[in-house]
Design a protein around this motif. Structure first.
Motif, PDB file in Angstrom:
ATOM      1  N   HIS A  89      79.221 128.141 -84.645  1.00  0.00           N
ATOM      2  CA  HIS A  89      78.958 128.347 -83.075  1.00  0.00           C
ATOM      3  C   HIS A  89      79.910 126.638 -82.487  1.00  0.00           C
ATOM      4  O   HIS A  89      79.850 126.047 -82.547  1.00  0.00           O
ATOM      5  N   HIS A  91      78.010 125.101 -78.484  1.00  0.00           N
ATOM      6  CA  HIS A  91      76.635 124.993 -77.641  1.00  0.00           C
ATOM      7  C   HIS A  91      77.437 124.654 -75.857  1.00  0.00           C
ATOM      8  O   HIS A  91      77.015 124.216 -74.930  1.00  0.00           O
ATOM      9  N   HIS A 144      81.121 124.249 -84.611  1.00  0.00           N
ATOM     10  CA  HIS A 144      80.827 123.615 -85.960  1.00  0.00           C
ATOM     11  C   HIS A 144      80.308 124.621 -86.878  1.00  0.00           C
ATOM     12  O   HIS A 144      79.647 125.696 -85.879  1.00  0.00           O
ATOM     13  N   GLU A 146      76.651 123.848 -89.715  1.00  0.00           N
ATOM     14  CA  GLU A 146      75.496 122.991 -91.293  1.00  0.00           C
ATOM     15  C   GLU A 146      75.348 124.085 -91.629  1.00  0.00           C
ATOM     16  O   GLU A 146      74.845 124.917 -92.074  1.00  0.00           O
TER      17      GLU A 146
HETATM   18 FE   LIG Z   1      75.102 123.176 -82.880  1.00  0.00          FE
END
Ligand SMILES: [Fe+2]
Length: 192
Positions: A89, A91, A144, A146
């Protein structure tokens, strides 16, 4: 409110009251976030913060500690249970400084590339493990994801706006599909 958080907010408001743009402010905010991550009381409180993500169904939540009524900046936490990951995603237009408070995870970064046939795709340009104390600077539009390790990971996030009301893009690496949508659900959480 928790003194360390109060102090952080006062310093952030100070940055907004002086000249500068978001790029400058968010760069300057990094050491402030570092100080916050070092606060023993915050670390203690984080042990009991709830995590209610449901990655299978694309549901993510942020604890919403603070949203500034004058300048719009936001302080969030994202808690990931062992093995949980985020979608790929960005932001949207929001600036972000992301600090790892507990746990440890892997961060992947991507850039947009054009294929031979003119189709757009994503290329991974970063793959690194991060641990407590790590601070990431995420400008608008940076793509990015995570992937959490074997422990519960807590991230403290400073944003220039509320991602619950600012559109962002989620990317499906397999199909190439993109979805314009709002970010994690914002759940008000008092730190008093
Ligand atoms: Fe993020």
């Amino acid at each position: 409110m928790l003194p360390a958080m109060q102090d952080f907010i006062a310093k952030m408001r100070g940055l907004y009251e002086t000249a500068g743009d978001d790029a400058e402010r968010f760069e300057k905010a990094r050491p402030y976030l570092q100080e916050l991550l070092d606060d023993p009381e915050l670390r203690k409180r984080a042990e009991t913060w709830p995590s209610r993500n449901d990655p299978e169904n694309g549901h993510y939540e942020n604890l919403l500690f603070y949203e500034d009524s004058d300048y719009g900046f936001v302080l969030n936490a994202l808690i990931k249970e062992p093995g949980e990951g985020t979608p790929v995603h960005d932001h949207g237009e929001v600036w972000t400084v992301y600090g790892v408070l507990k746990g440890g995870e892997t961060v992947h970064r991507y850039r947009r590339v054009s294929g031979a046939g003119g189709e757009d795709g994503l290329e991974m340009v970063g793959d690194h493990k991060v641990s407590p104390g790590y601070i990431d600077f995420v400008p608008p539009g940076e793509i990015h994801a995570e992937y959490n390790g074997p422990a519960r990971t807590v991230g403290i996030i400073l944003r220039s706006g509320n991602v619950g009301t600012n559109p962002q893009t989620w990317y499906d690496l397999e199909t190439g599909e993109r979805e314009r949508r709002f970010g994690p659900k914002q759940v008000p959480y008092a730190l008093d």
